[in-house]
Scaffold this active site. Structure first.
Site, PDB file in Angstrom:
ATOM      1  N   GLU A  52       0.820  -1.214   0.000  1.00 16.64           N
ATOM      2  CA  GLU A  52       0.000   0.000   0.000  1.00 16.64           C
ATOM      3  C   GLU A  52       0.854   1.263   0.000  1.00 16.64           C
ATOM      4  O   GLU A  52       0.516   2.267   0.622  1.00 16.64           O
ATOM      5  CB  GLU A  52      -0.991   0.006   1.171  1.00 16.64           C
ATOM      6  CG  GLU A  52      -2.094  -1.034   1.017  1.00 16.64           C
ATOM      7  CD  GLU A  52      -3.315  -0.740   1.857  1.00 16.64           C
ATOM      8  OE1 GLU A  52      -3.582   0.436   2.162  1.00 16.64           O
ATOM      9  OE2 GLU A  52      -4.032  -1.706   2.194  1.00 16.64           O
ATOM     10  N   HIS A 328      -1.451  -0.710  10.236  1.00 20.56           N
ATOM     11  CA  HIS A 328      -0.793  -1.984  10.529  1.00 20.56           C
ATOM     12  C   HIS A 328       0.514  -1.703  11.249  1.00 20.56           C
ATOM     13  O   HIS A 328       1.105  -0.626  11.092  1.00 20.56           O
ATOM     14  CB  HIS A 328      -0.476  -2.761   9.250  1.00 20.56           C
ATOM     15  CG  HIS A 328      -1.653  -3.415   8.613  1.00 20.56           C
ATOM     16  ND1 HIS A 328      -1.731  -4.763   8.366  1.00 20.56           N
ATOM     17  CD2 HIS A 328      -2.833  -2.893   8.151  1.00 20.56           C
ATOM     18  CE1 HIS A 328      -2.877  -5.057   7.786  1.00 20.56           C
ATOM     19  NE2 HIS A 328      -3.562  -3.933   7.646  1.00 20.56           N
TER      20      HIS A 328
END
Length: 468
Positions: A52, A328
């Site tokens: 990402e 995350h």
């Protein structure tokens, strides 16, 4: 490079950066700080896999901070909006490739975007020294996201098929006798179907479960964890023992609205590490397989690399914004080289034994695949039917224009005809082209699973009549 000695240890870092353009909050500030923290890490990583990281701008920002010790890097291009995958390395990347997954979401789900980013595997062949065996093959990926809980997740078929594809890539690298490193956001929990496929059909191991074999296989609130009868974990326990990288109570992007409002006002909100953590789970992984060799002179087997340690990292917050650097946390591991044979000793890659899943697991995968095929065939009929319906409506509107008493009525009929036909054509193309392509990819995956099941039956000594 030829004069550089091969490394005796190797530090690996994998992180989902949450760098969605126009969607992820504080993207530029966070990703720039991610670059700072990678550079400040102790020990410094030798190989980094990012997911990402969608824009060249963010990639360049991270590269600028890490270029002095990770001089080699690759931003991988894929799909319409890019794959978001990056590999950074201390050593030269000799070869690279972006392998698209055959099953990759649905274009109709444009609000989810998995199909449009062209998810796949970023592959890099990294030379760590002058010897034939001083090669690491790195595979960085981001599997299809789950949008519903299992077993109601309509994308479980995609994720399982994607795990099968990266498993084949890693198995091929292991058969060449190279060090294999698979890392990324796999969007799966430990011991799920995808996890079982990876660890069975390739020689790689999940580094966290090597050192923490009793770690959780889901969030504490999940039924599978409740059945294990383990007490509610704290946030610290989830980080240190369960390897939770997502949905932690310590991650500011998972906080409740009250905490987020305080954070938005500039307050440095602190969370007690001993707080109960029912939602945290492990979605990010590092898999590895050491190059295994056979010594023709001593008749001994050599496993060159061993796991040293593994930890969850990048838990710090932004120094001024006080938010977590991503939604995350990272997973990090150290590999150590256990033996280095002299260059004049002949070592040949060791043949890998064939391993199989239990027959019922193959049956479960086939049932999931067939269920999804039925769904897609229904979708194809509906989409094609919608095209003909809109075509009929368009023709009806055009005919209605002939008898329209007013110009504005004619305009409305023409507008409805044009918009309706455009929507119908798009839907029809999805039904005729995309769904057909997806079903063919499903058939290929189904054949491979049936073939693996057949080999497993032969190995387990069951009759071929059981394969129906």
């Amino acid at each position: 490079m030829a004069s550089e000695q091969p490394p005796s240890s190797l530090r690996i870092l994998s992180l989902n950066c949450w760098g969605l353009k126009f969607i992820s909050k504080l993207r530029n500030e966070r990703l720039a700080e991610i670059g700072n923290q990678i550079a400040a890490a102790d020990p410094r990583p030798d190989i980094v896999g990012l997911q990402e990281c969608w824009t060249q701008q963010d990639y360049n920002a991270i590269r600028e901070k890490t270029l002095h010790f990770l001089p080699y890097g690759k931003f991988y291009h894929s799909g319409i909006f890019g794959g978001g995958l990056v590999i950074l390395s201390r050593w030269p990347i000799e070869e690279s490739n972006m392998v698209r997954y055959p099953l990759n979401g649905r274009p109709a789900a444009f609000y989810r975007g998995d199909w449009f980013v062209g998810k796949g595997v970023a592959c890099a062949r990294i030379r760590m020294g002058p010897g034939r065996r001083d090669i690491a093959e790195v595979f960085c990926t981001h599997l299809h996201a789950p949008y519903e809980t299992e077993p109601h997740d309509s994308y479980i078929c995609h994720r399982t098929a994607q795990a099968w594809e990266i498993t084949k890539l890693m198995r091929g690298a292991a058969e060449r006798g190279h060090l294999v490193i698979g890392l990324g956001d796999f969007n799966m929990v430990p011991l799920s179907l995808a996890h079982q496929i990876i660890e069975t059909h390739s020689p790689v191991r999940d580094v966290w479960r090597i050192l923490h074999p009793e770690s959780s296989v889901g969030a504490a609130k999940d039924k599978v964890e409740q059945l294990r009868g383990v007490p509610m974990p704290t946030a610290t326990f989830n980080l240190t023992e369960n390897g939770a990288t997502c949905d932690s109570e310590l991650n500011s992007w998972r906080w409740n609205k009250a905490h987020k409002r305080r954070l938005a006002k500039g307050e440095n909100v602190q969370i007690d590490p001993a707080v109960s953590d029912p939602n945290a789970k492990r979605l990010d992984y590092i898999f590895f397989s050491s190059g295994r060799y056979h010594n023709a002179e001593t008749k001994e087997e050599t496993a060159e690399w061993e796991l040293g340690d593994v930890n969850v990292g990048m838990t710090m917050r932004h120094p001024t914004l006080h938010c977590s650097l991503s939604d995350h946390f990272s997973v990090e591991a150290t590999l150590t080289r256990s033996s280095t044979a002299p260059s004049n000793v002949h070592l040949s890659p060791l043949a890998l034994p064939e391993r199989h899943l239990p027959i019922e697991v193959y049956d479960q995968i086939l049932a999931t695949t067939l269920k999804y095929q039925v769904r897609e065939r229904v979708q194809r009929k509906l989409r094609i039917g919608h095209f003909f319906y809109q075509l009929s409506m368009s023709i009806g509107c055009l005919i209605g224009v002939w008898w329209s008493p007013y110009n504005y009525v004619s305009f409305v009929l023409m507008l409805v005809s044009s918009v309706g036909l455009s929507v119908g054509v798009i839907d029809g193309l999805m039904g005729l082209l995309f769904v057909g392509s997806e079903i063919r990819a499903l058939k290929e995956f189904e054949w491979e699973i049936r073939n693996a099941r057949q080999r497993a039956l032969a190995r387990f000594g069951k009759s071929s009549s059981d394969t129906t």
